[in-house]
Design a protein around this motif. Structure first.
Motif, PDB file in Angstrom:
ATOM      1  N   ARG A   1       0.805  -1.123  -0.146  1.00 30.46           N
ATOM      2  CA  ARG A   1       0.041   0.025  -0.152  1.00 30.46           C
ATOM      3  C   ARG A   1       1.008   1.160  -0.005  1.00 30.46           C
ATOM      4  O   ARG A   1       0.532   2.336  -0.257  1.00 30.46           O
ATOM      5  N   ARG A   2       2.060   1.055   0.393  1.00 30.22           N
ATOM      6  CA  ARG A   2       3.204   2.276   0.543  1.00 30.22           C
ATOM      7  C   ARG A   2       3.521   2.570  -0.871  1.00 30.22           C
ATOM      8  O   ARG A   2       4.110   3.776  -0.931  1.00 30.22           O
ATOM      9  N   CYS A   3       3.528   1.532  -1.852  1.00 30.57           N
ATOM     10  CA  CYS A   3       4.245   1.786  -3.206  1.00 30.57           C
ATOM     11  C   CYS A   3       3.132   2.464  -3.874  1.00 30.57           C
ATOM     12  O   CYS A   3       1.905   2.533  -3.877  1.00 30.57           O
ATOM     13  N   PRO A   4       3.674   3.186  -5.026  1.00 31.59           N
ATOM     14  CA  PRO A   4       2.847   3.815  -6.087  1.00 31.59           C
ATOM     15  C   PRO A   4       1.926   2.945  -6.652  1.00 31.59           C
ATOM     16  O   PRO A   4       2.174   1.661  -7.009  1.00 31.59           O
ATOM     17  N   ARG A   5       0.721   3.386  -7.124  1.00 30.42           N
ATOM     18  CA  ARG A   5      -0.019   2.381  -7.516  1.00 30.42           C
ATOM     19  C   ARG A   5       0.090   2.206  -9.021  1.00 30.42           C
ATOM     20  O   ARG A   5       0.818   2.900  -9.715  1.00 30.42           O
ATOM     21  N   GLY A   6      -0.327   1.172  -9.537  1.00 27.99           N
ATOM     22  CA  GLY A   6      -0.251   0.719 -11.046  1.00 27.99           C
ATOM     23  C   GLY A   6       1.032  -0.088 -11.312  1.00 27.99           C
ATOM     24  O   GLY A   6       1.456  -0.294 -12.152  1.00 27.99           O
ATOM     25  N   ASN A   7       1.637  -0.566 -10.233  1.00 29.06           N
ATOM     26  CA  ASN A   7       2.846  -1.443 -10.114  1.00 29.06           C
ATOM     27  C   ASN A   7       2.404  -3.048 -10.754  1.00 29.06           C
ATOM     28  O   ASN A   7       1.059  -3.271 -10.628  1.00 29.06           O
ATOM     29  N   GLU A   8       3.393  -3.625 -10.886  1.00 27.22           N
ATOM     30  CA  GLU A   8       3.155  -5.308 -11.191  1.00 27.22           C
ATOM     31  C   GLU A   8       2.411  -5.890 -10.280  1.00 27.22           C
ATOM     32  O   GLU A   8       1.630  -6.848 -10.621  1.00 27.22           O
ATOM     33  N   ALA A   9       2.719  -5.877  -9.033  1.00 27.41           N
ATOM     34  CA  ALA A   9       2.065  -6.637  -8.045  1.00 27.41           C
ATOM     35  C   ALA A   9       0.561  -6.256  -7.843  1.00 27.41           C
ATOM     36  O   ALA A   9      -0.265  -6.991  -7.723  1.00 27.41           O
ATOM     37  N   ASP A  10       0.203  -4.864  -7.893  1.00 27.41           N
ATOM     38  CA  ASP A  10      -1.374  -4.483  -8.047  1.00 27.41           C
ATOM     39  C   ASP A  10      -1.892  -5.210  -9.146  1.00 27.41           C
ATOM     40  O   ASP A  10      -3.181  -5.907  -8.789  1.00 27.41           O
ATOM     41  N   ASP A  11      -1.364  -5.307 -10.480  1.00 29.31           N
ATOM     42  CA  ASP A  11      -2.071  -6.046 -11.343  1.00 29.31           C
ATOM     43  C   ASP A  11      -2.033  -7.418 -11.101  1.00 29.31           C
ATOM     44  O   ASP A  11      -3.400  -8.048 -11.633  1.00 29.31           O
ATOM     45  N   ASP A  12      -1.031  -8.025 -10.715  1.00 27.95           N
ATOM     46  CA  ASP A  12      -1.169  -9.539 -10.740  1.00 27.95           C
ATOM     47  C   ASP A  12      -1.826  -9.999  -9.475  1.00 27.95           C
ATOM     48  O   ASP A  12      -2.552 -10.840  -9.651  1.00 27.95           O
ATOM     49  N   LEU A  13      -2.032  -9.233  -8.472  1.00 29.35           N
ATOM     50  CA  LEU A  13      -2.937  -9.418  -7.411  1.00 29.35           C
ATOM     51  C   LEU A  13      -4.163  -9.319  -7.808  1.00 29.35           C
ATOM     52  O   LEU A  13      -5.217 -10.294  -7.538  1.00 29.35           O
TER      53      LEU A  13
END
Length: 150
Positions: free
Chosen positions: A107-119
């Motif tokens: 949640r502390r990371c910028p949105r739109g990263n690889e993990a957001d999408d794969d999760l």
């Protein structure tokens, strides 16, 4: 011990010796033991983030991998945090799971990263937090508004 750009480095394994070469980065794609990576964190190894990604790809038990991924997501080193995000994406894709600690750190990371999408793509949505739902629903709404007749 050898001092390098990434801090104090442990002894490097000789190429072809079968162990990871922490100094040169060789054989790190074969890392499959969480304790190896945790020890590398303790020593401040230069390529520890690469080893976290390899662990995510090679280890069959996500419960053993996710604490190591969390350690990467907590790192003071921006590149290691980024590699932790990539490793979390691999765990989500391969094992279709995540833990609360990794979600808190992500949640502390910028949105739109690889993990957001794969999760969002691979983990059951009921297991995901509201902040990730908001991100993806907003993203889909904006996409839909841009192509109303497509």
């Amino acid at each position: 011990m050898v001092r390098g750009a990434g801090g104090v480095q442990g002894a490097a394994a000789a190429p072809g010796a079968g162990g990871p070469d922490w100094w040169g980065g060789l054989n790190l794609n074969e890392v499959e033991r969480p304790e190896q990576v945790l020890a590398a964190f303790e020593r401040g190894e230069r390529f520890v983030g690469v080893a976290v990604i390899a662990l995510a790809l090679n280890h069959p038990d996500p419960a053993a991998v996710l604490p190591v991924v969390a350690r990467a997501l907590e790192s003071a080193d921006r590149e290691v945090r980024r590699q932790g995000v990539v490793a979390l994406a691999h765990v989500a894709r391969l094992h279709r799971t995540v833990d609360r600690r990794c979600l808190e750190l992500l949640r502390r990371c910028p949105r739109g990263n690889e993990a957001d999408d794969d999760l969002w793509s691979f983990v059951p949505h009921r297991e995901l937090p509201l902040w990730l739902w908001r991100h993806h629903l907003r993203e889909r709404l904006v996409e839909r508004l841009r192509r109303p007749f497509g």
